[in-house]
Motif scaffolding. Structure first.
Motif: not given
Length: 346
Positions: A189, A293-294, A297
């Motif tokens: 990601n 997830r990013s 994050e």
């Protein structure tokens, strides 16, 4: 009628000690009568009380007659382990060594344990070819062991290409008798770069995350360090020889800020930069098994970890002197030279 059994001499001695003690004799009297130390008599009675006849007849683990196999085959196993290589493998296993020497696998294991040998393991290693290795080493170790007065010493580096990884399936939790699980595949990601400066005195860390690690980002971080530290103190920065650290724009900025002094580690000597130990800790404790997830994050997790570290910082203590390191490097160079010489002759 069952045949009589002959007991070992040590078992007979233990039985006599118990009988003498049952007659009311002191441990010193027993020792004088049987020709043993009074402490041996006391230990023998203790074994009788704890284990009965088994305590008198059986030797404790690790005691008694040693295996003749190790004495006979030990040198052969050691020689093959350290000087030879198996025909169809890069290193020895217990099974292959047992087959080559004619002893059991457990005997091979005992010989290796007694001599601190672990053929299945290797350690990362590279000697620096920097022509100014000694000069740079002495300079940096002096900053660790005897830092200058009225100055701040920062160990600085960047950890690039930190990946925000999400697993393709949820892992199973750890439970009794089974470790937690994590899928071997993952979803990428994005990435980020962590810039970190560790204060070698108190262990606090100044950090920033940026999408890239060019000289522009490095210079931006240097400016932040210069602004965030007392102008009355000299600022000593330890960093590696990465090209962005020596960019003309960086050199130009350093000329205009005389209180900032940069100390470069020798080439191939990142182990000399103390902040690398912090990078290892944050990787092991927060990043490697994390699920992100990013990129935001991931960066939030990094900043939270560093904030909690700074709430109760613990400095790393450098103990090796420059002379000790140089002596070790000299031995390693001599060993490498001997290997090269032997290869050239072969």
């Amino acid at each position: 009628m069952a045949p009589s059994r002959t007991l070992p001499a040590r078992s007979v001695l233990r039985a006599k000690i118990v009988l003498h003690r049952a007659s009311g004799e002191s441990f010193r009297d027993i020792g004088q009568a049987l020709g043993c130390d009074h402490r041996t008599a006391w230990q023998c009675l203790k074994r009788w009380e704890e284990a009965g006849f088994d305590g008198l007849e059986r030797e404790r683990p690790g005691r008694g007659r040693k295996s003749w196999v190790i004495a006979l085959k030990g040198q052969e196993v050691l020689h093959k382990t350290t000087q030879e290589q198996p025909v169809n493998a890069t290193h020895w296993s217990r099974a292959s060594m047992a087959q080559a020497t004619g002893v059991s696998e457990s005997t091979v294991g005992r010989i290796w344990r007694q001599n601190g040998l672990k053929p299945h393991r290797t350690v990362g290693f590279k000697l620096s070819n920097d022509p100014h290795f000694e000069e740079k080493l002495v300079d940096i170790v002096a900053l660790y062991l005897d830092p200058p007065e009225h100055a701040i010493v920062l160990s600085v580096d960047e950890k690039s290409q930190i990946q925000a990884l999400d697993r393709t399936q949820p892992g199973l939790p750890m439970k009794k008798g089974r470790c937690g699980t994590m899928t071997h595949d993952y979803k990428r990601n994005g990435t980020t770069t962590l810039f970190a400066a560790m204060n070698t005195l108190d262990g606090t860390v100044i950090s920033a995350t940026m999408p890239r690690h060019r000289h522009e980002e490095w210079l931006k971080f240097l400016k932040r360090l210069e602004r965030g530290t007392s102008k009355r103190l000299a600022l000593h920065i330890i960093c590696d020889n990465y090209a962005t650290h020596k960019h003309p724009a960086v050199k130009s900025w350093l000329k205009g800020h005389s209180r900032v002094h940069v100390h470069f580690t020798p080439t191939s000597s990142s182990w000399l930069n103390m902040v690398e130990r912090f990078f290892r800790d944050i990787t092991e404790n927060r990043i490697r098994r994390g699920i992100f997830r990013s990129v935001p994050e991931l960066e939030a997790a990094i900043h939270t970890y560093i904030a909690r570290h700074n709430a109760a910082p613990k400095p790393f203590v450098w103990t090796a002197s420059a002379n000790d390191i140089l002596a070790k490097v000299t031995r390693a160079r001599q060993a490498l030279a001997a290997i090269r010489t032997a290869s050239a002759k072969g």
